[in-house]
Structures are given as C-alpha cells and as structure tokens.
Design a protein around this motif. Sequence first.
Motif: not given
Length: 399
Positions: A144-153, A171-178, A198-205
């Motif tokens: 399991s992994r805990r997140t939020t409704v916004a995190g699921v989307i 790519d929705p992750l963007g160039g640097a993140t991808a 995980e990369a998308y979640w980490r890249a979000s400020h």
Amino acid sequence: MPMPRSSVEDTGLPLPEPAPLVLEHRVLKSLLGAWALAACSAQETAAVEEHLGECGSCADEALRLRGAVGLLHPPESLDLDPTLRTRVLEGCLDRRPARIPVPEWATPYDAEAARLDALLQDIGDAEWHAPVRLRWFEGDGPMSRRTTVAGVIAHLLSVDGLVGVALGLEDPLGGATAEKTEAEGAAAGAPTPSQRTEAYWRASHFPPTRAVRAPWREQSHHIVRTVSFAGGGSGRLAVSYGGFALPLSDSMLDRAFECWVHAGDIADAVDYPYEPPAPRHLHRMIDLAARMLPVSLAERRRAGLSAPAPRRLVAAGAPGRSLRLEIEGSGGGEWLIPLDSPASVASAEHEVAHVALDGVEFCRLAAGHVSPEEAAAGQVGDREAIRDVLFAAASLSRM
C-alpha cells in the motif's frame, strides 16, 4: 411593579394539552390536499384523521389524494445511471454517425475517464486532500501507499502519460523529470509506472491539489482524439510499462481498468457511491486480465512463488493442462487458462480445475484490493493449480 410570572415549564407540572380543533365538514374536506402532502399542523392532522374514521366519502378522497402524491414524488436515486452517457452517445451516433469514430477498444477508457471526471466535479476543495491508500499485491503479500485524492489523479496523469508518449504526445512529467526518471530506471530499462508516479510526486514543490484535474482530463482527451485519428490499425502500437509492454489496444483497456479502480478508491475516501463499468466494457477488462494470467503465472513460477512446471514439457502450440475460469454476473463469461506455459494451448480435454468468481470480485482481486485467500470463489479440481491462478491474478496489480 408586579413581579414576573413564573413559566409553567418551571413548575415541574405537566404542560396542558392543546384543545382539539372542532372543524366543520367542509373545512376538513378542504384540508385533505394539505394532509396528503403532510403540510397540516399537528392539530389539523389529528382533526382530519379523526374525521376520516367517520366519513367514508372523505376517506375515499384522502386515499386517492395520497396515491396521487406518491406518483408525483417517486423514490429515485440522486445518482445517475452509469450507462446513461453510453446510451445517450449511442442514440446520437445512431442518428448521426461520428465522422471520426473512437475505436471500439478505446471506448472503455473514454467512458471511465468521463465518469471519474464527473465524480471529481462533484467534490469540494477540502475533499481533494482526503487521504487515500493505494493498494496492490506484490510477491505473496499486499502492498500500500498513502496519498490523497489529488495524488491519485497525479498518479493517473503520470501513468496515462506512457500511452501519450507512445502516441507522440507531450510527456506530462516534463523534460527534466522524465530524464531523471529514465536515468533511475536505466538498469531495468524504461521507467515503470510506480517510478514515474514517485518522480512526479517528488518534483511537485507542494502536494497535488485540484489543479491536477485539468491536465489529467486534457491528456485523456488528447489520447482518445489521437487514437481516433490514427484509426483502428494503431492498436498494434507497443506501449512500454518498463518491465513489459502491451499493444495500444490492450493498454487502453488497462488504463480504463485503472481509472475505474482508482475512481472507486476516491469514492470510498469521500464517501460517494460509485458503480461498476457498463457490462460490455467490464467484459473487455476481464478478458484482458484473463489473457494476461498465463504470463503472470509463468513469472511467478520463475520467481519461485508458484508450483514448478510439470516435468513433462509441453511444446509451443500443443494442448496442456488448463483451468476453466468462470466469471459470473454482467460482463462475465468463461476462459480456459493454460497452466503449463504461456505458449501452450488451453484445452477443455485437459481441464484439471474450475474456478467461479463474480465479475466485480475478480476485478478487485486483479486490482490487489482483495487477497487470493479472501476471494470468494467456487473451486473444483486441482487445489494447487487454483491457488497458483488466484495468486497470478492478484499479481497483475501494481501501484
């Protein structure tokens, strides 16, 4: 100056009963409509109901009025029929066919994305931060992994992006993140869905908010529009998931399945009812899971998590031991699952076991939301083969 009088309520004595109303017949008859609508006062209601026990004509009229009120206010659910959108679109397309139709294998994803978007439209700002626990099955146990409704989307946005990248979309992750994600997954090949998430979640400020809904929905529209313009032949295009790849037609079904499963996770988090997909779409999702079972079974066998293959090897294309998977309910059917190897052919003559499962329960098993031991199944035959197939079904799940 006189002292204030004490209230009757302060004396401890019982309150006086209100005097019953004494009304004429014509007044009582005029109150029948209000009585049927439950709009009378307590005294008026008592007077009318006492009168109905004495006057046959008024009692008949009251019965007719109460029946009419029932017709005016039938008990109906406030939730729309999940098949309403499909039926409306089919009705429109029967009258005027689409100039560029959506391929049949892409319609489940189109429908499930629209249903999830309708759910998201109904929830408030605070509910976007409601906790959600993503669940899947790995090895022989739940994860399991805990997140939020916004995190699921955000998770759906990043994984759906695999389909978008295969179609040549941004790519929705963007160039640097991808690039960072690809570097992290270089040892194992292309990044997996969990690595991208995980990369998308980490890249979000900041933690994802409801603002993630717009790019997710826009991407889903772009995907459906692109496969529609590309035509049915694009279904053979390969979509990489890191450790494996799927044809685009199967990948769209996979994304429809994930969209439905995670919509259910969100609905549970915000205490909102959510129905299964339309039966014909559910059947396609179940069929994909059934077709993937032999590969999942072989991978578990290689990892030492399932019983070893029989000593007598089965040649590719030859019939071998089989399990009959019977899925009950809407969207169900029967599938013969080869047990010896993915290359063998399932055969009714070599059937060694039979498993019966409800369609939604099988999907919950394939999503890792119920363990193989807890799956309510009718089982007949080789117990070891049945256990291996149920665990292989659970192993289809991932974050």
